[in-house]
Scaffold this active site. Structure first.
Site, PDB file in Angstrom:
ATOM      1  N   GLY A  50      67.879 -38.408  22.610  1.00 38.03           N
ATOM      2  CA  GLY A  50      67.854 -38.589  24.059  1.00 38.03           C
ATOM      3  C   GLY A  50      68.503 -37.380  24.713  1.00 38.03           C
ATOM      4  N   GLN A  55      72.778 -32.277  31.066  1.00 39.06           N
ATOM      5  CA  GLN A  55      73.002 -31.548  29.809  1.00 39.06           C
ATOM      6  C   GLN A  55      72.242 -30.230  29.774  1.00 39.06           C
ATOM      7  OE1 GLN A  55      72.148 -35.220  27.235  1.00 39.06           O
ATOM      8  NE2 GLN A  55      73.723 -34.149  26.072  1.00 39.06           N
ATOM      9  N   CYS A 105      76.764 -36.424  20.512  1.00 37.75           N
ATOM     10  CA  CYS A 105      76.213 -35.925  21.777  1.00 37.75           C
ATOM     11  C   CYS A 105      75.977 -34.426  21.660  1.00 37.75           C
ATOM     12  CB  CYS A 105      77.209 -36.221  22.895  1.00 37.75           C
ATOM     13  SG  CYS A 105      76.651 -35.662  24.509  1.00 37.75           S
ATOM     14  N   LEU A 106      74.812 -33.963  22.098  1.00 37.39           N
ATOM     15  CA  LEU A 106      74.498 -32.534  22.045  1.00 37.39           C
ATOM     16  C   LEU A 106      75.483 -31.717  22.874  1.00 37.39           C
ATOM     17  CD1 LEU A 106      70.603 -32.726  22.390  1.00 37.39           C
ATOM     18  CD2 LEU A 106      71.904 -32.233  20.321  1.00 37.39           C
ATOM     19  N   HIS A 147      74.147 -44.452  26.882  1.00 34.35           N
ATOM     20  CA  HIS A 147      74.728 -43.119  26.676  1.00 34.35           C
ATOM     21  C   HIS A 147      74.164 -42.133  27.713  1.00 34.35           C
ATOM     22  CE1 HIS A 147      76.150 -39.778  23.882  1.00 34.35           C
ATOM     23  NE2 HIS A 147      75.349 -39.134  24.695  1.00 34.35           N
ATOM     24  N   GLU A 148      72.834 -42.142  27.898  1.00 38.05           N
ATOM     25  CA  GLU A 148      72.205 -41.163  28.802  1.00 38.05           C
ATOM     26  C   GLU A 148      72.528 -41.457  30.269  1.00 38.05           C
ATOM     27  OE1 GLU A 148      71.306 -38.686  27.316  1.00 38.05           O
ATOM     28  OE2 GLU A 148      70.810 -39.473  25.347  1.00 38.05           O
ATOM     29  N   HIS A 151      75.769 -40.110  31.293  1.00 37.41           N
ATOM     30  CA  HIS A 151      75.743 -38.670  31.611  1.00 37.41           C
ATOM     31  C   HIS A 151      75.470 -38.433  33.099  1.00 37.41           C
ATOM     32  CE1 HIS A 151      76.181 -36.338  27.958  1.00 37.41           C
ATOM     33  NE2 HIS A 151      75.297 -37.060  27.303  1.00 37.41           N
TER      34      HIS A 151
HETATM   35 ZN    ZN Z   1      75.068 -37.106  25.245  1.00 35.43          ZN
END
Ligand code: ZN
Length: 173
Positions: A50, A55, A105-106, A147-148, A151
């Site tokens: 995702g 991000q 997480c990226l 999670h997304e 963000h």
């Molecule tokens: Zn993330």
């Protein structure tokens, strides 16, 4: 041709900003459609499941979820065989039941953590064709969505994690 976008990582303050809602009339513009394609491309290039727009330094309320997270969901108002783009997603209901599982997480490379999430969430959003959809996501899909959507509100999994550790490789969102 979709483009690989650089991922914003900690300690960038960009990750802590509140992202802005997208006007429904703008969804079909080439700028936003290209953004959706670039986000999906970047998510796969970086082995994510995702990705949220902040991000990649776009402070708009857009998330993408890889189709692998959509299996075993039962009936959904969109194809489970395509990567999902959600615009202005809002969680409208949470199951009282929660579950603890690990996340990465990226934007927080090299770390994993155990995060308590609601098992099911009901989400309303717009799709990339501008359609309003409402659906209940379960388990892993529900976790990725929580999670997304965090963000978009400047929240990272490490804020919620019970435990954080150094990690070589994890399922990043
Ligand atoms: Zn993330």
């Amino acid at each position: 041709m979709a483009k690989l976008l650089p991922i914003v990582t900690l300690p960038s303050a960009k990750l802590r900003e509140l992202s802005l809602a997208v006007a429904a009339a703008d969804i079909q513009t080439p700028e936003l459609q290209t953004l959706f394609d670039n986000m999906i491309f970047t998510m796969y290039e970086d082995d994510g499941i995702g990705l949220a727009a902040p991000q990649i330094a776009a402070q708009v309320r857009v998330i993408v979820v890889g189709k692998d997270a959509l299996s075993d969901q039962g009936k959904l108002p969109f194809s489970a065989d395509e990567d999902l783009v959600l615009i202005n997603p809002e969680i409208q209901e949470y199951s009282w039941k929660t579950e603890l599982d690990d996340e990465g997480c990226l934007s927080v490379p090299g770390f994993g953590g155990l995060v308590q999430r609601h098992v099911n969430v009901t989400v309303q959003a717009l799709t990339r064709t501008g359609e309003t959809v409402s659906f209940t996501a379960k388990k892993y899909f529900a976790r990725v969505l929580q999670h997304e959507i965090d963000h978009l509100n400047g929240i990272l999994f490490i804020d919620r994690a019970k435990e954080v550790w150094k990690h070589e490789k994890n399922q990043s969102m």
